[in-house]
Enzyme design. Structure first.
Site, PDB file in Angstrom:
ATOM      1  N   PHE A   1       0.117   3.946  -1.009  1.00 41.26           N
ATOM      2  CA  PHE A   1       1.258   3.041  -0.900  1.00 41.26           C
ATOM      3  C   PHE A   1       1.123   1.890  -1.889  1.00 41.26           C
ATOM      4  O   PHE A   1       0.036   1.332  -2.072  1.00 41.26           O
ATOM      5  CB  PHE A   1       1.351   2.447   0.512  1.00 41.26           C
ATOM      6  CG  PHE A   1       1.708   3.426   1.584  1.00 41.26           C
ATOM      7  CD1 PHE A   1       3.025   3.607   1.970  1.00 41.26           C
ATOM      8  CD2 PHE A   1       0.721   4.174   2.211  1.00 41.26           C
ATOM      9  CE1 PHE A   1       3.359   4.508   2.962  1.00 41.26           C
ATOM     10  CE2 PHE A   1       1.045   5.077   3.202  1.00 41.26           C
ATOM     11  CZ  PHE A   1       2.366   5.250   3.584  1.00 41.26           C
ATOM     12  N   ASP A   2       2.237   1.542  -2.515  1.00 45.50           N
ATOM     13  CA  ASP A   2       2.330   0.273  -3.220  1.00 45.50           C
ATOM     14  C   ASP A   2       2.440  -0.810  -2.150  1.00 45.50           C
ATOM     15  O   ASP A   2       2.725  -0.522  -0.985  1.00 45.50           O
ATOM     16  CB  ASP A   2       3.566   0.279  -4.125  1.00 45.50           C
ATOM     17  CG  ASP A   2       3.759  -1.050  -4.832  1.00 45.50           C
ATOM     18  OD1 ASP A   2       2.765  -1.593  -5.323  1.00 45.50           O
ATOM     19  OD2 ASP A   2       4.902  -1.542  -4.867  1.00 45.50           O
TER      20      ASP A   2
END
Length: 629
Positions: A313-314
């Site tokens: 995930f960013d």
């Protein structure tokens, strides 16, 4: 007219019916040889046409299941079962019609999106007056800045800003949300939304091709055109199923000494369950995902989603809400706080980063006017440079700013906060501190993924380590990679194990890593990034919970596809074994096989429905992370 369209769509069906009636009539009237000759000639033409298609497939490297149908037709002709050979042709043609019907049923949500694509816009002739005189134009011809009139119940043709005091819109085709949403003057209105009961005015902010709905339409068309997993799934079963069918048919012939048994077995081995079940299931999955607010670019993506073993995930705009608020302005010596904010916000006009929006919003709230730039450029994930009033302003990460302004001083920030560093004319000018809370659903999504066969969950972010660690620990992620440049994100995603790897980002600065992952999902709800070419799927609602929905739909769809195929294979093998005893005549066998086709299609349509994820957002997760807020 509908019946005539049906005839035109499936000419082989009605042509075979006519030939079958003629053959039966001539046979009953005593013209057996003529009847047999017509059947042999017609079926031979169908066999030749099928063989041509098979050869083309082989030249393209695809060995399909049509060989069973050809062998069955040849066998029935060889043993004198002319009526049975015609019934096989009819069943194959009917199978195509069933597949077409089931396919249209399965992709109805996708088709609905295409059918609702806005075509006409009402452009106001006198936008600065109260006159509602309009000139109709194609949606593609609307220019940025045009003022449009949206009448009650009409579809918004392009993305725009609402000029009327208030309005309500049905955004279900964009987000899956069934309740109308209310907008006030100045709010953005997305194309594809349906206006409520009052006429309203909007000012176009994007052309049609760049607007949200047209990008969704492009994704849908790509999803409809992608049929790769259908071929792959059928290929996995083609050779084994063909071999088993021929062995059973050969054994029946050898043990009985009757060549008719060979034909009687093979008419029950026609490949429709394999050829139809998979595409119907995958189309159903694509349609269900679209209804849930996730556009998946093809069946191949669904198959990968079902097998995800790692997720990355960013942070900003993905695990966090993506709406950071300015909590502190810390100017360096020689700079005023308002001046620092004015210069930074003016430069951030030319940045697409989520922190830029928070800085611009803070300036607007304080009544600080933004100044135009003589020139501006952005280095993705690092920062933006703009020449404002003859001064070169740089806003970005501390390392990037320090490379231009060596006197840059790093500021200690609280957990959950982020800092934008500013340099002016090569001198360190100060720091803007923003806080961005984690999404309420983020921790629940991470927990759900771990509970559903995702062995590794990590964060890949360009933000400072302290901020990244604070957010990651809040949402339950221990594997953290912070202060990354775009190439470093790509490298980490490529090296991540186990595979397949899912990457979730905001679709703006994360394009390279979204493309590098096995499946890239873009959070595309906030503007024109929905069509991010690098992403394999796009979430249309501003909710991370849709990631769990996408993975769940992928798993359910693949289960349904495999189950439908195995049901078809199992029933066919049982029927072939029964037919090997001679109790099922060839004609009856061909008709029974159509029932098997229908059973597998009905089962494959289960992909349109499926269990809910059961995702629960704990109340505790709604607390803010940053003590500064």
């Amino acid at each position: 007219m509908r019946f005539l369209r049906w005839l035109a769509r499936y000419p082989l069906v009605w042509l075979t019916v006519i030939v079958l009636i003629v053959v039966l009539t001539l046979g009953a009237a005593g013209f057996a040889r003529t009847s047999a000759g017509i059947a042999i000639g017609y079926v031979s033409l169908v066999i030749a046409w099928t063989l041509v298609g098979m050869i083309r497939d082989v030249l393209r490297g695809h060995v399909g299941l049509d060989v069973l149908a050809v062998v069955a037709m040849v066998a029935t002709l060889a043993v004198g079962e002319y009526v049975a050979s015609l019934v096989i042709v009819l069943m194959l043609a009917g199978g195509e019609a069933l597949e077409d019907y089931a396919g249209r049923r399965a992709k109805r949500e996708l088709t609905a999106l295409l059918d609702r694509s806005p075509q006409i816009a009402h452009v106001l002739v006198h936008p600065n007056s109260d006159s509602d005189e309009v000139q109709d134009a194609a949606a593609d011809d609307v220019e940025v800045g045009d003022v449009l009139l949206i009448r009650p119940a009409e579809v918004v043709p392009v993305d725009g800003v609402l000029l009327s005091p208030a309005a309500s819109f049905d955004e279900s085709s964009l987000t899956g949300e069934s309740m109308p949403v209310h907008r006030s003057a100045g709010d953005e209105v997305l194309s594809g939304a349906v206006n409520g009961s009052r006429a309203v005015r909007i000012r176009a902010v994007r052309r049609s091709a760049d607007s949200q709905y047209q990008q969704i339409v492009a994704l849908v068309k790509q999803a409809q055109d992608d049929r790769a997993p259908t071929v792959r799934l059928a290929d996995r079963f083609a050779i084994p199923f063909t071999a088993v069918s021929l062995v059973i048919a050969g054994a029946a012939w050898g043990l009985s000494g009757d060549p008719a048994r060979f034909a009687e077995v093979l008419v029950l081995a026609t490949p429709c369950p394999l050829l139809i079940a998979a595409p119907v299931a995958f189309l159903g999955g694509l349609s269900r995902a679209a209804k849930a607010g996730v556009i998946i670019k093809g069946g191949g993506v669904i198959e990968q989603l079902a097998r995800i073993r790692s997720a990355a995930f960013d942070k900003t705009g993905t695990l966090t809400e993506g709406r950071p608020d300015l909590v502190a302005v810390d100017p360096a010596a020689g700079f005023d706080a308002d001046e620092l904010l004015a210069l930074a916000a003016s430069a951030e006009q030319y940045s697409s980063h989520v922190l830029a929006d928070g800085i611009r919003r803070a300036a607007a709230e304080r009544g600080i006017a933004l100044r135009p730039a003589a020139e501006a450029s952005e280095v993705a994930t690092n920062g933006v440079t703009a020449v404002i009033g003859g001064r070169t302003v740089l806003v970005g990460k501390p390392a990037y700013v320090a490379s231009i302004a060596p006197d840059t001083v790093r500021r200690d920030i609280a957990s959950g906060e982020a800092a934008a560093y500013v340099a002016v004319d090569g001198r360190f000018a100060g720091v803007l501190v923003l806080a961005d809370d984690p999404r309420p659903e983020a921790a629940a999504v991470v927990s759900w993924l771990r509970a559903h066969e995702v062995e590794r969950v990590t964060m890949l972010t360009g933000d400072a380590r302290a901020t990244a660690e604070a957010i990651a620990h809040t949402v339950g992620i221990d594997d953290i990679h912070a202060e990354l440049l775009a190439p470093e994100k790509v490298h980490l995603a490529a090296q991540m194990r186990p595979r397949p790897v899912l990457m979730v980002g905001d679709g703006i600065n994360d394009a390279p890593v979204l493309a590098a992952a096995d499946v890239g999902i873009a959070m595309g709800a906030k503007g024109a990034t929905a069509a991010g070419d690098a992403a394999d799927a796009v979430i249309l609602t501003d909710s991370l919970a849709k990631v769990a929905d996408a993975v769940s739909i992928g798993k359910h769809t693949l289960r349904v596809a495999y189950a439908a195929i195995w049901i078809g294979i199992a029933i066919s093998i049982v029927l072939m074994l029964i037919a090997s005893t001679g109790v099922i005549p060839a004609v009856a066998g061909a008709l029974i096989q159509e029932g098997v086709d229908l059973a597998t299609i009905l089962y494959a349509l289960r992909a349109l429905r499926g269990p809910a994820t059961g995702l629960v957002v704990p109340a505790a997760e709604k607390e803010t992370v940053s003590p500064a807020r």
